[in-house]
Design an enzyme around this catalytic site. Structure first.
Site: not given
Ligand code: 3PY
Ligand code: MG
Length: 250
Positions: A44, A145
């Site tokens: 990012h 994630e």
């Molecule tokens: C998230 O919180 O999804 C991240 O990838 C942190 O940079």
């Molecule tokens: Mg992330």
């Protein structure tokens, strides 16, 4: 071998800086303030590979371990970053055992993996023994994630990687808590706790992205092994806003 590994061996937590603005001046400066490692984030923000190569050298000169988050969990770019002096890889969106094995294969030379030989910068740091030192000099972290990663965590933990790194914003988004790094949604809080416990039960380390110093302190108190500080742009704008507000104060 690697400051982060040394701290973990001593049972100490690790605090890392987070860079999304290209450039070497602030990268070196942040490496000098006491972070154990500083991450160059290519996923990012506008940092590209040539920026990252210079930033890693600046971070190492400043005394912290240079880590990178590559744009994706993709072996050729991971190997190129390792050859250029990354001593930690935080691979985004690792969703399955197969994807975690892909990361592991990229960071280890045969027979542990299939990393290709060409360590242009690391051989300067380890002139005589890099083939043997490589695996121990690198920290590999798979980002958990997504919902899929949560379901496949036991498989991900079987791969030859060192640690899990939680992306709390994407995790919250996936679990219906909205795109926030500090979610109040019970499902997200429970997922973060469960990832920490399951990762420790598997004998691996666990880190998390922290969008505030309070969240970072809370996560260290809960037993996390690595936390971040705020990204460079966030810190800069917070400090700048506080300065402007203070100067304007009546
Ligand atoms: C998230 O919180 O999804 C991240 O990838 C942190 O940079
Ligand atoms: Mg992330």
């Amino acid at each position: 071998m690697n400051k982060v590994r040394e701290l973990w061996k001593q049972g100490k937590p690790v605090i890392v800086g987070w860079l999304q603005i290209p450039g070497t001046f602030h990268a070196e400066a942040l490496a000098r303030v006491g972070f154990d490692a500083v991450v160059v984030d290519l996923q990012h923000g506008p940092v590209d590979f040539a920026d990252a190569a210079m930033m890693m050298a600046a971070i190492e000169a400043g005394g912290a371990e240079p880590f990178v988050r590559p744009q994706w969990n993709e072996p050729s770019s991971i190997m190129k970053m390792l050859d250029t002096g990354a001593y930690g890889i935080i691979a985004p969106m690792v969703n399955s055992e197969a994807e975690a094995r892909l990361l592991a294969s990229a960071v280890h030379y045969p027979p542990r993996g299939y990393r290709s030989w060409g360590p242009r910068r690391p051989v300067q740091r380890y002139p005589s023994n890099y083939p043997a030192a490589a695996s121990d000099s690198i920290v590999s972290m798979a980002m958990v994630e997504t919902r899929e990663a949560l379901e496949n965590l036991d498989g991900i933990l079987k791969a030859d990687i060192d640690a899990i790194f939680i992306g709390p914003s994407d995790l919250s988004l996936a679990l219906g808590g909205g795109a926030t790094p500090i979610s109040k949604e019970p499902k997200v809080i429970e997922a973060i706790r469960s990832i920490r416990e399951r990762t420790h039960a598997a004998g691996k380390k666990v880190g998390i992205f922290a969008a505030s110093t309070g969240f970072a302190r809370e996560k260290l108190a809960e037993g996390f092994d690595l936390v971040t500080s705020l990204p460079d742009l966030t810190m800069l704008t917070m400090a700048a806003k506080a300065a402007v507000d203070e100067i304007r104060r009546k």
